[in-house]
Design a protein around this motif. Structure first.
Motif, PDB file in Angstrom:
ATOM      1  N   CYS A  51      71.718  76.553   2.615  1.00  0.00           N
ATOM      2  CA  CYS A  51      72.407  76.686   3.905  1.00  0.00           C
ATOM      3  C   CYS A  51      72.924  78.103   4.116  1.00  0.00           C
ATOM      4  N   THR A  52      73.597  78.655   3.108  1.00  0.00           N
ATOM      5  CA  THR A  52      74.151  79.994   3.278  1.00  0.00           C
ATOM      6  C   THR A  52      73.051  81.031   3.467  1.00  0.00           C
ATOM      7  N   ALA A  53      71.903  80.833   2.797  1.00  0.00           N
ATOM      8  CA  ALA A  53      70.780  81.753   3.004  1.00  0.00           C
ATOM      9  C   ALA A  53      70.225  81.612   4.425  1.00  0.00           C
ATOM     10  N   ALA A  54      70.177  80.382   4.936  1.00  0.00           N
ATOM     11  CA  ALA A  54      69.677  80.163   6.298  1.00  0.00           C
ATOM     12  C   ALA A  54      70.633  80.730   7.339  1.00  0.00           C
ATOM     13  N   THR A  96      79.191  72.820   8.602  1.00  0.00           N
ATOM     14  CA  THR A  96      79.382  71.619   7.784  1.00  0.00           C
ATOM     15  C   THR A  96      78.057  71.096   7.257  1.00  0.00           C
ATOM     16  N   LEU A  97      78.056  70.695   5.995  1.00  0.00           N
ATOM     17  CA  LEU A  97      76.916  70.050   5.341  1.00  0.00           C
ATOM     18  C   LEU A  97      77.272  68.581   5.130  1.00  0.00           C
ATOM     19  N   ASN A  98      76.459  67.696   5.680  1.00  0.00           N
ATOM     20  CA  ASN A  98      76.759  66.258   5.654  1.00  0.00           C
ATOM     21  C   ASN A  98      75.654  65.527   4.897  1.00  0.00           C
ATOM     22  N   ASN A  99      75.978  65.092   3.682  1.00  0.00           N
ATOM     23  CA  ASN A  99      75.005  64.388   2.853  1.00  0.00           C
ATOM     24  C   ASN A  99      75.174  62.884   3.043  1.00  0.00           C
ATOM     25  N   TYR A 100      74.672  62.367   4.169  1.00  0.00           N
ATOM     26  CA  TYR A 100      74.809  60.925   4.410  1.00  0.00           C
ATOM     27  C   TYR A 100      73.773  60.119   3.647  1.00  0.00           C
ATOM     28  N   LEU A 137      74.442  70.405   9.350  1.00  0.00           N
ATOM     29  CA  LEU A 137      73.176  70.027   8.729  1.00  0.00           C
ATOM     30  C   LEU A 137      73.352  68.677   8.044  1.00  0.00           C
ATOM     31  N   GLY A 138      72.489  67.726   8.383  1.00  0.00           N
ATOM     32  CA  GLY A 138      72.534  66.411   7.771  1.00  0.00           C
ATOM     33  C   GLY A 138      71.374  66.227   6.805  1.00  0.00           C
ATOM     34  N   LEU A 163      69.511  68.701  12.113  1.00  0.00           N
ATOM     35  CA  LEU A 163      70.463  69.734  12.512  1.00  0.00           C
ATOM     36  C   LEU A 163      71.007  69.379  13.888  1.00  0.00           C
ATOM     37  N   THR A 164      72.313  69.125  13.962  1.00  0.00           N
ATOM     38  CA  THR A 164      72.984  68.943  15.242  1.00  0.00           C
ATOM     39  C   THR A 164      73.683  70.252  15.574  1.00  0.00           C
TER      40      THR A 164
END
Length: 472
Positions: free
Chosen positions: A307-310, A389-393, A413-414, A439-440
């Motif tokens: 995520c941080t790289a993106a 926010t990173l959401n690992n649902y 990011l989900g 991605l929302t």
């Protein structure tokens, strides 16, 4: 000679104006040390312990467990310098016996270096002598408070009574700036209100009561000859066609989540895109890294590093929108939030400066914050200030979701569950570990091309972790 000092619920910071008493840590008659935690409260941000700045004997507690108190309301009283069971004075440290200033370390959630708890109870027959005789306790709503001596009868009044005499020129005591703004936006003169808080302090309930009274229909004047009749209390009945049910108050963490999600839906025009990715190589890379020794690296930590790289490639998504200035504010630091489900509801701890951390550092911080979330010891500072926010649902066993953006952020990011699925790999059908990524994003900060580019880069890193080597 003992002096009884009153300790009030301190300013909790972060715009918090009330807290619910979850558990008392001391009893009346206990001896407390300076900065010893005396009560556990739950705010809209987290559950924290409140330390008392005075040392002495607890003479009274205000509020039962489950009671919600505003900032500035009395919590307990402490007799400083009172005799205790061993004959010593009930003061444990400097700053209380003479100046009675206490430590001042009562900022909730950030710790005060409290000494080990001391819980001695005064034995029967050894009274605590306050400066003045203690007045009997009376009930004020659900909070107990000391009854002051009355020298003249007062007119009965309720919260926010508009019949109170106007205050003289000068500042009006108000519990928080939010209450002052609420009154100003509705054209309510605070000088005409009688506050129901300590020493006439105007609470939010007072302002809301006055606003409801101003908008309520005026009843027809009663005939002069008619005797006064007590009106029955109206019982709330379920609407037609609906059945009655259990009402659960939206307060504390659950109430804060409800407010934030509702605001997000009202203000943010969100859109969602998603893609399936082959996570087999990512899983293999994690296995190889953990087999090499050292701290174990979680899958969430590897996804966070991706995520941080993106975000370095697509900084538009690490931003917020200032509608008053009509500007998109792109943020330099990445403070990465991650959704964590707890017994008290959904919380989003924040990893500060995530863009400066490697996978190992991210994993250690995730573990530390997750444990704090489970035990309810997260501070307000650890729950605010996120930029993405990173959401690992996927941990709930679902493949996909369209989550609500954590206001005021611009994207989330989900990650769904990783499961074996048929997949075309190198021109042949094979069983691979597949994950759905979504991605929302806030459509005000970017268009679909930018959002799609971000998600595609994340998927490429998941499928080929070597892609990250370009940015390491």
């Amino acid at each position: 000679m003992a002096q009884v000092l009153e300790f009030k619920l301190p300013d909790l910071g972060e715009g918090l104006t009330e807290a619910e008493i979850v558990r008392w840590l001391v009893q009346v008659g206990d001896v407390v040390a300076i900065d010893q935690p005396v009560v556990e409260v739950e705010t809209a941000k987290a559950m924290v312990e409140v330390p008392c700045p005075y040392g002495g004997v607890v003479t009274a507690r205000y509020g039962e467990e489950g009671t919600e108190l505003p900032v500035g309301a009395p919590l307990l009283t402490v007799a400083v310098g009172a005799p205790v069971a061993d004959g010593s004075a009930g003061s444990t440290g400097a700053g209380t016996a003479d100046g009675h200033e206490g430590s001042g370390n009562v900022l909730v959630g950030y710790g005060t270096g409290a000494p080990p708890a001391r819980r001695r109870r005064v034995r029967p027959g050894e009274p605590v002598r306050p400066v003045a005789p203690a007045a009997p306790a009376v009930a004020l709503g659900s909070v107990e408070t000391a009854a002051a001596p009355v020298t003249a009868p007062e007119q009965p009044h309720g919260p926010g009574s508009a019949t109170a005499p106007e205050r003289p020129d000068g500042p009006v005591p108000v519990i928080s700036p939010l209450v002052r703004r609420l009154a100003r936006e509705n054209g309510l003169d605070l000088r005409k209100l009688r506050g129901s808080g300590p020493e006439g302090l105007i609470l939010r309930a007072d302002v809301e009561h006055a606003l409801r009274a101003a908008t309520a229909p005026v009843a027809a004047p009663r005939a002069a000859t008619a005797p006064p009749v007590a009106a029955p209390v109206a019982q709330s009945a379920p609407a037609a066609g609906t059945s009655s049910g259990t009402r659960v108050p939206l307060r504390g963490v659950r109430g804060a989540v409800a407010d934030k999600l509702s605001r997000s839906r009202r203000e943010i025009p969100d859109a969602t895109c998603w893609v399936d990715a082959d996570a087999t190589e990512l899983m293999n890379a994690r296995t190889a890294m953990n087999a090499a020794g050292g701290p174990k690296i979680s899958l969430l930590a590897m996804l966070a590093r991706i995520c941080t790289a993106a975000l370095a490639r697509f900084p538009e998504l690490n931003s917020t929108v200032d509608m008053e200035a009509r500007e998109v504010v792109r943020l330099e630091q990445v403070h990465l939030g991650f959704a964590a489900q707890t017994e008290r509801g959904l919380v989003v701890p924040v990893v500060r400066d995530a863009h400066t951390r490697n996978a190992e550092s991210l994993g250690a911080e995730f573990a530390r914050l997750t444990e704090a979330a489970r035990t309810g010891t997260l501070t307000p500072a650890q729950l605010t200030g996120g930029t993405f926010t990173l959401n690992n649902y996927g941990v709930f066993g679902v493949d996909g979701s369209t989550p609500i953006i954590n206001h005021p952020e611009a994207a989330m990011l989900g990650v769904g569950r990783i499961v074996p699925k048929p997949w075309v790999h190198e021109g042949e059908l094979a069983v691979r570990q597949v994950v759905q990524l979504s991605l929302t994003f806030d459509h005000r900060v970017c268009d679909g091309g930018t959002a799609g580019g971000f998600l595609r880069y994340v998927a490429d890193c998941v499928e080929q972790p070597a892609v990250l080597l370009r940015t390491l």
